[in-house]
Design a protein around this motif. Structure first.
Motif, PDB file in Angstrom:
ATOM      1  N   LEU A  17       1.036  -0.949   0.204  1.00  0.00           N
ATOM      2  CA  LEU A  17      -0.262  -0.111  -0.226  1.00  0.00           C
ATOM      3  C   LEU A  17       0.784   1.170   0.456  1.00  0.00           C
ATOM      4  O   LEU A  17       0.450   2.122   0.017  1.00  0.00           O
ATOM      5  CB  LEU A  17      -0.800   0.077   0.784  1.00  0.00           C
ATOM      6  CG  LEU A  17      -1.808  -1.096   1.191  1.00  0.00           C
ATOM      7  CD1 LEU A  17      -2.837  -1.189   2.280  1.00  0.00           C
ATOM      8  CD2 LEU A  17      -3.124  -0.828   0.627  1.00  0.00           C
ATOM      9  N   SER A  21      -2.993  -4.477  -7.465  1.00  0.00           N
ATOM     10  CA  SER A  21      -3.719  -4.316  -7.180  1.00  0.00           C
ATOM     11  C   SER A  21      -4.793  -6.261  -7.356  1.00  0.00           C
ATOM     12  O   SER A  21      -4.508  -6.615  -5.691  1.00  0.00           O
ATOM     13  CB  SER A  21      -4.778  -3.785  -8.434  1.00  0.00           C
ATOM     14  OG  SER A  21      -5.957  -3.251  -7.475  1.00  0.00           O
ATOM     15  N   ARG A  22      -3.599  -6.392  -8.545  1.00  0.00           N
ATOM     16  CA  ARG A  22      -4.137  -7.856  -8.709  1.00  0.00           C
ATOM     17  C   ARG A  22      -3.487  -8.736  -7.455  1.00  0.00           C
ATOM     18  O   ARG A  22      -3.863  -9.438  -6.772  1.00  0.00           O
ATOM     19  CB  ARG A  22      -3.671  -8.640  -9.740  1.00  0.00           C
ATOM     20  CG  ARG A  22      -3.922  -9.336 -10.220  1.00  0.00           C
ATOM     21  CD  ARG A  22      -5.056  -9.431 -11.529  1.00  0.00           C
ATOM     22  NE  ARG A  22      -6.294 -10.914 -11.008  1.00  0.00           N
ATOM     23  CZ  ARG A  22      -7.470 -10.546 -11.072  1.00  0.00           C
ATOM     24  NH1 ARG A  22      -7.468  -9.672 -10.951  1.00  0.00           N
ATOM     25  NH2 ARG A  22      -7.862 -12.259 -11.447  1.00  0.00           N
ATOM     26  N   ARG A  39      -3.030  -7.966  -4.186  1.00  0.00           N
ATOM     27  CA  ARG A  39      -2.842  -8.067  -3.174  1.00  0.00           C
ATOM     28  C   ARG A  39      -4.091  -9.114  -2.663  1.00  0.00           C
ATOM     29  O   ARG A  39      -4.766  -9.350  -2.368  1.00  0.00           O
ATOM     30  CB  ARG A  39      -3.337  -6.758  -3.005  1.00  0.00           C
ATOM     31  CG  ARG A  39      -2.023  -4.913  -2.582  1.00  0.00           C
ATOM     32  CD  ARG A  39      -2.792  -4.248  -1.381  1.00  0.00           C
ATOM     33  NE  ARG A  39      -4.182  -3.430  -2.650  1.00  0.00           N
ATOM     34  CZ  ARG A  39      -3.091  -2.357  -3.895  1.00  0.00           C
ATOM     35  NH1 ARG A  39      -2.039  -1.839  -3.395  1.00  0.00           N
ATOM     36  NH2 ARG A  39      -3.930  -2.283  -4.479  1.00  0.00           N
ATOM     37  N   LEU A  40      -4.866  -8.658  -3.748  1.00  0.00           N
ATOM     38  CA  LEU A  40      -6.280  -9.355  -4.348  1.00  0.00           C
ATOM     39  C   LEU A  40      -6.761 -11.101  -3.810  1.00  0.00           C
ATOM     40  O   LEU A  40      -7.121 -11.451  -2.947  1.00  0.00           O
ATOM     41  CB  LEU A  40      -7.473  -8.454  -5.284  1.00  0.00           C
ATOM     42  CG  LEU A  40      -8.310  -9.723  -5.599  1.00  0.00           C
ATOM     43  CD1 LEU A  40      -9.297  -9.242  -4.810  1.00  0.00           C
ATOM     44  CD2 LEU A  40      -9.208  -9.510  -7.222  1.00  0.00           C
ATOM     45  N   THR A  53     -14.337  -9.906  -6.745  1.00  0.00           N
ATOM     46  CA  THR A  53     -13.874  -8.873  -7.302  1.00  0.00           C
ATOM     47  C   THR A  53     -12.687  -9.701  -7.836  1.00  0.00           C
ATOM     48  O   THR A  53     -12.183  -9.815  -9.453  1.00  0.00           O
ATOM     49  CB  THR A  53     -12.828  -8.578  -6.234  1.00  0.00           C
ATOM     50  OG1 THR A  53     -14.212  -7.376  -6.357  1.00  0.00           O
ATOM     51  CG2 THR A  53     -12.269  -6.998  -6.975  1.00  0.00           C
TER      52      THR A  53
END
Ligand SMILES: Nc1ncnc2c1ncn2[C@@H]1O[C@H](COP(=O)(O)OP(=O)(O)OP(=O)(O)O)[C@@H](O)[C@H]1O
Ligand SMILES: [Mg+2]
Lengths: 368, 242
Positions: free
Chosen positions: B56, B80-81, B83-84, B112
């Motif tokens: 982050l 982002s991916r 973290r997901l 998501t």
């Protein structure tokens, strides 16, 4: 992510109500004025469409019934019937005349109803006599109702007193309407000795209409205008008068709609900034978050459109019964472009919230 | 097998005479199944370190490898991916989405990630049932107690089978008993499935769950000792290792 957008909207019912209301108001405004414009445009053409003619022959330079006056000597008829390909040529006399009633000026477009040649009859008679006798006049029902002129009343037109014998329909245009008197009465009102305003020409089936028209226009004193074109020219009068007003109201409507959606979505985005930060942190991409905001705006806009369009239909139906001048026509095409404008409003008004969203730092979510 | 590797990482906020070095040359490696408790005084840089591990925030110097991949080489969409798929986050303030029910909150990362709604719902339900929240599926966060909210957040953090769970002060907004119960539940679930956990907390009692206890002072790692780790990490029937 539509479900999140919808959940977010439903969670804040007051805000949703405000944004739906704002969009509904702007759709109501835009649709009503467009419907009115369309209704009036149609009405003005409606009567002209019923007049049997392939070509309207006018004095050179006159393009419609209202702007430049057209006066042609009756002898033009001989010229026209002599043109090869012309089946018939009939005089059509009519002009705008004002009279005073109850202290108010009322405009009527007096047309000579010539029963001998079947020209100048009202499109539809809904009450009273269908054909005026000497000393009588048939007026439009809209005028009768709005100005409180009953069948049997007398009205002073150009120095003559005429008795209202019937109501016709389909001849009301904005501030004036068509009225029908006998050929003799009309001639004395219109003061056209040995002249008329237009000739209605029909063309023989076997001939090329364009060729006939150019043969007629060989006479520099006249123009030959096709029926469709003549209808359009008259309709354009409504367009020219109304387009600026429509544009202003359209802009007001769009501004109101966009401001309301923009503000509600923006405040909701700010209030939910932390939640959007959480979503960023757990791995929802920026693009999907933007979609959530746009979906909220679009959903509110679609709801607003549905409410606004229904209101517009209800209002125009109700107003039409109470205010006869309120003639509207809401076409599918107009409903469609207003819908497109509504969607565009939603998307554009999401831009500011989306920019705000882009600036949210997901690291903030670890701060209590 | 290293899940995350922090290599000589520093983070400085601001510049000039107001610059604050929140994390100062920290190196740390966390393996699958590790339960790391990070302790230290307020302002010592624990949250900053956790934020950098969670991608982050980017380090000022040094690098962080997640499953051998240098995170500084990844763009925002790739992070982002990452973290997901690889991380679960648990926060002090729970941070549930207020408009969504418990079940929908847990579904969020699944949907998501592209899991079909039906499957996501079934998975979310199962996860919540395992955390004894089977009777709270349809409740909104505002109708849940603090402990229940944090358990929903734990279920959400575990939804995509992450390799690493990052928890910053997960007990701070709960009463002592609830806080401890919930955190032990998190550690148990994670270690049963061989996931790594990094917990930042002031709560000494969490030592009983931790395998490693790390102390941070003034942005530096000053001590590491083994935790007591007396948890029941035996697998429940039906839960496969990741
Ligand atoms: N975004 C920022 N900008 C400037 N300084 C920051 C920022 N974030 C953290 N700091 C500073 O970095 C230092 C470490 O902060 P951090 O939040 O990591 O500490 P912490 O160990 O988590 O403290 P606590 O136990 O109180 O949560 C503090 O001095 C803090 O003021
Ligand atoms: Mg902290």
């Amino acid at each position: 992510m539509l479900f999140l957008a919808i959940k977010n909207l439903v969670q804040e019912k007051t805000r949703l109500l405000i944004s739906v209301g704002g969009v509904a108001f702007s759709v109501l405004l835009i649709m009503s004025i467009q419907g009115l414009y369309q209704g009036w445009s149609n009405k003005i053409g409606e009567y002209i469409r019923t007049v049997p003619a392939d070509y309207w022959i006018t004095q050179t330079g006159a393009t419609d019934m209202f702007h430049t006056p057209s006066v042609l000597p009756l002898t033009v008829r001989d010229f026209l019937t002599g043109v090869p390909g012309v089946a018939s040529a009939k005089p059509f006399s009519g002009r705008r005349v004002a009279f005073a009633h109850n202290g108010k000026d009322i405009n009527v477009y007096v047309i000579a109803d010539d029963t001998e040649i079947n020209v100048g009859a009202p499109a539809r008679v809904v009450e009273g006599k269908a054909v005026p006798d000497k000393g009588e006049i048939i007026i439009d029902r809209v005028v009768g109702r709005s100005e409180n002129i009953r069948i049997g009343d007398t009205i002073p037109v150009a120095g003559r007193t005429l008795k209202v014998a019937g109501y016709s329909e389909g001849g009301y245009i904005l501030s004036f309407s068509f009225a029908f008197a006998t050929k003799e009465d009309a001639e004395s009102i219109l003061q056209l000795p040995g002249a008329t305003n237009f000739f209605l020409v029909t063309v023989k089936d076997s001939t090329d209409a364009n060729e006939v028209a150019s043969r007629i226009e060989a006479d520099p004193a006249v123009d030959a205008i096709t029926k469709d074109r003549f209808v359009e020219n008259n309709t354009n009068i409504v367009r020219d008068t109304f387009l600026p007003i429509i544009l202003v109201l359209l802009l007001i409507g769009i501004a109101v709609g966009m401001t309301v959606i923009g503000l509600t979505i923006f405040t909701s985005t700010i209030e939910k900034a932390r939640e959007y930060g959480v979503l960023k942190a757990i791995g929802v991409s920026n693009r999907r978050l933007y979609t959530v905001v746009v979906e909220q705006a679009v959903t509110a806009a679609v709801l607003g459109y549905i409410v606004g369009a229904d209101l517009a239909l209800a209002v125009s139906a109700a107003a039409g019964t109470f205010v006869p001048e309120f003639i509207t026509e809401i076409r599918w095409l107009d409903a469609a472009w207003i819908f497109a404008v509504t969607l565009a409003m939603a998307v554009v008004s999401s831009l500011l919230p989306v920019r705000r969203l882009a600036r949210i730092d997901p690291a903030e979510v670890f701060r209590a | 097998m290293s899940v995350v590797s922090v290599e000589d990482v520093s983070k400085t906020f601001g510049a000039g005479h107001t610059a604050v070095t929140a994390v100062d040359h920290v190196s740390l490696s966390v393996d699958a199944g590790d339960i790391v408790l990070v302790m230290g005084p307020s302002g010592s840089g624990k949250t900053t370190l956790l934020s950098m591990i969670g991608t982050l925030m980017s380090p000022t110097t040094g690098r962080i490898l997640i499953s051998w991949q240098d995170t500084s080489t990844l763009g925002p969409a790739q992070l982002s991916r990452l973290r997901l798929k690889e991380f679960g986050f648990v926060f002090q303030t729970f941070n549930l989405l207020s408009a969504l029910t418990a079940e929908e909150n847990v579904m969020m990362p699944l949907v998501t990630a592209g899991v079909p709604r039906k499957e996501a719902r079934a998975k979310a339900r199962m996860a919540l049932e395992q955390l004894q929240l089977g009777h709270r599926l349809r409740n909104l966060p505002r109708d849940l107690s603090g402990g229940e909210k944090q358990r929903v957040a734990i279920a959400r953090s575990l939804a995509n089978d992450p390799r690493l769970i990052l928890a910053d002060e997960p007990t701070a907004n709960l009463d002592a008993k609830t806080g401890q119960d919930v955190t032990l539940l998190l550690c148990e679930t994670a270690c049963r499935e061989n996931r790594a956990v990094i917990i930042v907390s002031h709560d000494q009692r969490l030592r009983t769950a931790a395998k490693r206890v790390i102390t941070v002072e003034d942005g530096r790692l000053t001590a590491e000792e083994p935790g007591e780790h007396n948890l029941n990490c035996r697998m429940h029937p039906g839960t496969a290792p990741s």
